[in-house]
Scaffold this motif. Structure first.
Motif, PDB file in Angstrom:
ATOM      1  N   ALA A   1       0.968  -1.208  -0.041  1.00  0.00           N
ATOM      2  CA  ALA A   1       0.024  -0.070   0.037  1.00  0.00           C
ATOM      3  C   ALA A   1       0.746   1.195  -0.006  1.00  0.00           C
ATOM      4  CB  ALA A   1      -1.156   0.071   1.266  1.00  0.00           C
ATOM      5  N   SER A   2       1.788   1.211   1.001  1.00  0.00           N
ATOM      6  CA  SER A   2       2.727   2.561   0.928  1.00  0.00           C
ATOM      7  C   SER A   2       3.355   2.806  -0.137  1.00  0.00           C
ATOM      8  CB  SER A   2       3.462   2.349   2.384  1.00  0.00           C
ATOM      9  OG  SER A   2       4.385   1.297   2.155  1.00  0.00           O
ATOM     10  N   SER A   3       4.159   1.685  -0.761  1.00  0.00           N
ATOM     11  CA  SER A   3       4.824   1.906  -1.795  1.00  0.00           C
ATOM     12  C   SER A   3       4.151   2.174  -3.220  1.00  0.00           C
ATOM     13  CB  SER A   3       5.837   0.709  -2.101  1.00  0.00           C
ATOM     14  OG  SER A   3       4.975  -0.525  -2.502  1.00  0.00           O
ATOM     15  N   TYR A   4       3.080   1.560  -3.323  1.00  0.00           N
ATOM     16  CA  TYR A   4       2.320   1.876  -4.690  1.00  0.00           C
ATOM     17  C   TYR A   4       1.699   3.169  -4.652  1.00  0.00           C
ATOM     18  CZ  TYR A   4      -0.722   1.248  -8.608  1.00  0.00           C
ATOM     19  OH  TYR A   4      -1.657   1.469  -9.849  1.00  0.00           O
ATOM     20  N   LEU A   5       0.836   3.481  -3.440  1.00  0.00           N
ATOM     21  CA  LEU A   5       0.013   4.423  -3.316  1.00  0.00           C
ATOM     22  C   LEU A   5       0.841   5.946  -3.320  1.00  0.00           C
ATOM     23  CD1 LEU A   5      -2.865   3.446  -0.938  1.00  0.00           C
ATOM     24  CD2 LEU A   5      -2.922   3.811  -3.430  1.00  0.00           C
TER      25      LEU A   5
ATOM     26  N   ILE B   1      -5.974   9.897  -2.359  1.00  0.00           N
ATOM     27  CA  ILE B   1      -4.807   8.978  -1.993  1.00  0.00           C
ATOM     28  C   ILE B   1      -3.869   9.150  -0.528  1.00  0.00           C
ATOM     29  CG2 ILE B   1      -2.348   8.649  -2.639  1.00  0.00           C
ATOM     30  CD1 ILE B   1      -3.316   9.096  -5.571  1.00  0.00           C
ATOM     31  N   HIS B   2      -4.013  10.448  -0.233  1.00  0.00           N
ATOM     32  CA  HIS B   2      -3.376  10.739   0.952  1.00  0.00           C
ATOM     33  C   HIS B   2      -4.376  10.371   2.198  1.00  0.00           C
ATOM     34  CE1 HIS B   2      -0.667  13.870  -0.780  1.00  0.00           C
ATOM     35  NE2 HIS B   2      -0.052  13.602   0.441  1.00  0.00           N
ATOM     36  N   VAL B   3      -5.699  10.504   2.121  1.00  0.00           N
ATOM     37  CA  VAL B   3      -6.620  10.032   2.962  1.00  0.00           C
ATOM     38  C   VAL B   3      -6.454   8.340   3.036  1.00  0.00           C
ATOM     39  CG1 VAL B   3      -9.077   9.646   3.756  1.00  0.00           C
ATOM     40  CG2 VAL B   3      -8.179  11.976   2.947  1.00  0.00           C
ATOM     41  N   LEU B   4      -6.572   7.874   1.962  1.00  0.00           N
ATOM     42  CA  LEU B   4      -6.522   6.122   2.206  1.00  0.00           C
ATOM     43  C   LEU B   4      -5.122   5.743   2.738  1.00  0.00           C
ATOM     44  CD1 LEU B   4      -8.158   5.333  -1.569  1.00  0.00           C
ATOM     45  CD2 LEU B   4      -9.076   5.196   1.002  1.00  0.00           C
ATOM     46  N   ILE B   5      -4.032   6.597   2.391  1.00  0.00           N
ATOM     47  CA  ILE B   5      -2.826   6.052   2.917  1.00  0.00           C
ATOM     48  C   ILE B   5      -2.920   6.189   4.485  1.00  0.00           C
ATOM     49  CG2 ILE B   5      -0.325   6.787   3.320  1.00  0.00           C
ATOM     50  CD1 ILE B   5      -0.330   7.398   0.323  1.00  0.00           C
ATOM     51  N   ASN B   6      -3.435   7.320   4.908  1.00  0.00           N
ATOM     52  CA  ASN B   6      -3.623   7.656   6.465  1.00  0.00           C
ATOM     53  C   ASN B   6      -4.571   6.735   7.125  1.00  0.00           C
ATOM     54  OD1 ASN B   6      -5.547   8.958   8.642  1.00  0.00           O
ATOM     55  ND2 ASN B   6      -3.605   9.575   8.848  1.00  0.00           N
ATOM     56  N   LEU B   7      -5.643   6.358   6.380  1.00  0.00           N
ATOM     57  CA  LEU B   7      -6.615   5.323   6.954  1.00  0.00           C
ATOM     58  C   LEU B   7      -5.822   3.871   6.891  1.00  0.00           C
ATOM     59  CD1 LEU B   7      -9.901   6.520   5.391  1.00  0.00           C
ATOM     60  CD2 LEU B   7      -9.277   6.668   7.684  1.00  0.00           C
ATOM     61  N   ILE B   8      -5.376   3.495   5.865  1.00  0.00           N
ATOM     62  CA  ILE B   8      -4.569   2.032   6.179  1.00  0.00           C
ATOM     63  C   ILE B   8      -3.706   1.958   7.039  1.00  0.00           C
ATOM     64  CG2 ILE B   8      -2.971   0.779   4.902  1.00  0.00           C
ATOM     65  CD1 ILE B   8      -5.634   0.047   3.658  1.00  0.00           C
ATOM     66  N   GLY B   9      -2.982   3.144   7.240  1.00  0.00           N
ATOM     67  CA  GLY B   9      -1.841   2.967   8.498  1.00  0.00           C
ATOM     68  C   GLY B   9      -2.506   3.011   9.638  1.00  0.00           C
TER      69      GLY B   9
ATOM     70  N   VAL C   1      -6.386  -3.049   1.814  1.00  0.00           N
ATOM     71  CA  VAL C   1      -5.239  -2.572   0.688  1.00  0.00           C
ATOM     72  C   VAL C   1      -5.303  -2.859  -0.791  1.00  0.00           C
ATOM     73  CG1 VAL C   1      -2.759  -3.255   0.093  1.00  0.00           C
ATOM     74  CG2 VAL C   1      -3.570  -2.725   2.595  1.00  0.00           C
ATOM     75  N   ALA C   2      -6.023  -4.101  -1.129  1.00  0.00           N
ATOM     76  CA  ALA C   2      -6.340  -4.552  -2.439  1.00  0.00           C
ATOM     77  C   ALA C   2      -7.265  -3.634  -3.074  1.00  0.00           C
ATOM     78  CB  ALA C   2      -6.728  -6.124  -2.550  1.00  0.00           C
ATOM     79  N   ALA C   3      -8.397  -3.159  -2.064  1.00  0.00           N
ATOM     80  CA  ALA C   3      -9.382  -2.160  -2.854  1.00  0.00           C
ATOM     81  C   ALA C   3      -8.533  -0.860  -3.115  1.00  0.00           C
ATOM     82  CB  ALA C   3     -10.434  -1.912  -1.675  1.00  0.00           C
ATOM     83  N   CYS C   4      -7.921  -0.506  -2.192  1.00  0.00           N
ATOM     84  CA  CYS C   4      -7.017   0.853  -2.519  1.00  0.00           C
ATOM     85  C   CYS C   4      -6.316   0.851  -3.637  1.00  0.00           C
ATOM     86  CB  CYS C   4      -6.296   1.327  -1.118  1.00  0.00           C
ATOM     87  SG  CYS C   4      -7.149   1.882   0.216  1.00  0.00           S
ATOM     88  N   VAL C   5      -5.295  -0.043  -3.800  1.00  0.00           N
ATOM     89  CA  VAL C   5      -4.254  -0.033  -4.812  1.00  0.00           C
ATOM     90  C   VAL C   5      -5.228  -0.373  -6.094  1.00  0.00           C
ATOM     91  CG1 VAL C   5      -2.273  -0.462  -3.550  1.00  0.00           C
ATOM     92  CG2 VAL C   5      -3.758  -2.504  -4.469  1.00  0.00           C
ATOM     93  N   ILE C   6      -6.134  -1.212  -6.291  1.00  0.00           N
ATOM     94  CA  ILE C   6      -6.784  -1.800  -7.578  1.00  0.00           C
ATOM     95  C   ILE C   6      -7.574  -0.563  -7.802  1.00  0.00           C
ATOM     96  CG2 ILE C   6      -8.777  -3.038  -8.334  1.00  0.00           C
ATOM     97  CD1 ILE C   6      -7.934  -5.194  -6.473  1.00  0.00           C
ATOM     98  N   SER C   7      -8.481   0.386  -7.055  1.00  0.00           N
ATOM     99  CA  SER C   7      -8.848   1.451  -7.479  1.00  0.00           C
ATOM    100  C   SER C   7      -8.149   2.489  -7.828  1.00  0.00           C
ATOM    101  CB  SER C   7      -9.799   2.167  -6.295  1.00  0.00           C
ATOM    102  OG  SER C   7      -8.826   2.542  -5.259  1.00  0.00           O
ATOM    103  N   HIS C   8      -6.733   2.577  -7.895  1.00  0.00           N
ATOM    104  CA  HIS C   8      -5.907   3.338  -8.235  1.00  0.00           C
ATOM    105  C   HIS C   8      -4.891   2.656  -9.397  1.00  0.00           C
ATOM    106  CE1 HIS C   8      -6.869   6.069  -4.925  1.00  0.00           C
ATOM    107  NE2 HIS C   8      -6.562   6.819  -5.769  1.00  0.00           N
ATOM    108  N   GLY C   9      -5.534   1.817 -10.011  1.00  0.00           N
ATOM    109  CA  GLY C   9      -4.858   1.227 -11.161  1.00  0.00           C
ATOM    110  C   GLY C   9      -3.886  -0.023 -11.118  1.00  0.00           C
ATOM    111  N   ARG C  10      -3.557  -0.631  -9.688  1.00  0.00           N
ATOM    112  CA  ARG C  10      -2.733  -1.762  -9.824  1.00  0.00           C
ATOM    113  C   ARG C  10      -3.204  -2.923 -10.336  1.00  0.00           C
ATOM    114  NH1 ARG C  10      -0.285  -5.648  -5.736  1.00  0.00           N
ATOM    115  NH2 ARG C  10       1.939  -5.322  -5.768  1.00  0.00           N
ATOM    116  N   ALA C  11      -2.623  -3.336 -11.538  1.00  0.00           N
ATOM    117  CA  ALA C  11      -3.198  -4.519 -12.025  1.00  0.00           C
ATOM    118  C   ALA C  11      -2.827  -6.050 -11.818  1.00  0.00           C
ATOM    119  CB  ALA C  11      -2.970  -4.399 -13.629  1.00  0.00           C
ATOM    120  N   LYS C  12      -1.568  -6.031 -11.152  1.00  0.00           N
ATOM    121  CA  LYS C  12      -1.466  -7.450 -10.846  1.00  0.00           C
ATOM    122  C   LYS C  12      -1.096  -7.382  -9.408  1.00  0.00           C
ATOM    123  CE  LYS C  12       1.590  -8.261 -15.062  1.00  0.00           C
ATOM    124  NZ  LYS C  12       2.888  -8.535 -15.593  1.00  0.00           N
ATOM    125  N   ASN C  13      -1.965  -8.355  -8.846  1.00  0.00           N
ATOM    126  CA  ASN C  13      -2.192  -8.310  -7.361  1.00  0.00           C
ATOM    127  C   ASN C  13      -1.918  -9.823  -6.837  1.00  0.00           C
ATOM    128  OD1 ASN C  13      -2.858  -5.317  -6.571  1.00  0.00           O
ATOM    129  ND2 ASN C  13      -4.253  -5.907  -8.231  1.00  0.00           N
TER     130      ASN C  13
END
Length: 287
Positions: A36-40, A54-62, A249-261
């Motif tokens: 999450a941290s490296s991708y977002l 993005i900033h809010v999601l990073i904070n919430l994930i943390g 985490v998957a929801a956050c990165v997929i919603s921002h285009g991460r295709a391979k998970n």
């Protein structure tokens, strides 16, 4: 990667402590957090609204991750009931993040913030009326200061809405009911099997006390069996709760285009397998 030594060192857990029961959850949570941290963190936002989201999601994930790690610390140091209470927080927090990442946008985040601000201000007004009735001058001063802070936060949200050019009319609203968030994510069953199932420790319900009362007249062997089952149950539920964090985490990165998970899928599969393996010892019927 094995993150158990990192976990042990970070939380000053004795080298003699056996962390086998939390190892899979530790590795999954640390792996998901790193993803999450490296991708977002490396996304170059196309506009202010995207950057805000993005900033809010990073904070919430943390924040959820902090509770997830604390959950595993509690289990590792002999506090299974506390681990279950924290597991419930992890489930709820993860579902909130999933809703915001999967169904929401920048406008939904503003609904999310305003929901808390409006409710908190309402409670302060109720408290203020009580304090006035009681003539509690010092308390009224504290309430006033707190309301001033809430007003500052409300102003910040309004200014951010303008700065990010947020049009909330096109955004999904923030459901006040947690069940509605589960429902919107097509996870109603999880509400009962995971979230509600963890209510005993956090609400100090009568279940555990009743079980203890019933066990007082049992032979030592039976009481030992019940205690072992309770431990296994706590282990199982922390593993299940950890899958929610991985999903968030998957929801956050997929919603921002991460295709391979595949890495996140592997984490979730390992957790599901580990939870299934201990289900019989945890008293799950048919396991």
């Amino acid at each position: 990667m094995n993150y158990v030594p990192t976990f042990r060192k970070a939380f000053k857990i004795d080298q003699k402590a056996d962390l086998a029961n939390v190892a899979i959850a530790v590795n999954s949570i640390y792996t998901a957090e790193q993803i999450a941290s490296s991708y977002l963190g490396n996304i170059d936002p196309s506009d202010n609204g995207t950057g805000f989201r993005i900033h809010v999601l990073i904070n919430l994930i943390g924040r959820v991750c902090e509770h997830a790690k604390a959950m595993l610390v509690a289990l590792s140091t002999g506090s299974p009931a506390s681990a279950e209470a924290l597991a419930r927080i992890v489930v709820e927090g993860s579902v909130n993040v999933m809703y915001l990442a999967t169904l929401g946008d920048s406008g939904t985040l503003n609904y999310f913030f305003r929901s808390w601000l409006d409710e908190h201000d309402r409670k302060l007004m109720e408290w203020n009326q009580m304090a006035q009735d009681d003539g509690a001058v010092e308390v009224l001063t504290m309430i006033k200061e707190r309301r001033q802070l809430v007003q500052q936060l409300q102003n910040f949200v309004s200014q951010n809405e303008i700065h990010c050019e947020i049009d909330k009319s096109k955004s999904a609203e923030w459901p006040k009911s947690l069940f509605k968030r589960f429902e919107a994510l097509n996870r109603k069953t999880d509400y009962y099997t995971s979230y509600h199932r963890l209510s005993g420790a956090s609400h100090l319900t009568g279940e555990d006390t009743l079980t203890w009362l019933m066990s007082t007249g049992m032979p030592d062997g039976m009481r030992h069996k019940l205690g072992k089952e309770a431990w296994s149950y706590s282990i199982m539920m922390t593993r299940i709760s950890s899958t929610f964090f991985v999903d968030a985490v998957a929801a956050c990165v997929i919603s921002h285009g991460r295709a391979k998970n595949d890495d996140l899928r592997d984490c979730k599969a390992a957790l599901a397998k580990a939870a299934h393996e201990i289900a019989g010892e945890a008293g799950v019927p048919g396991k």
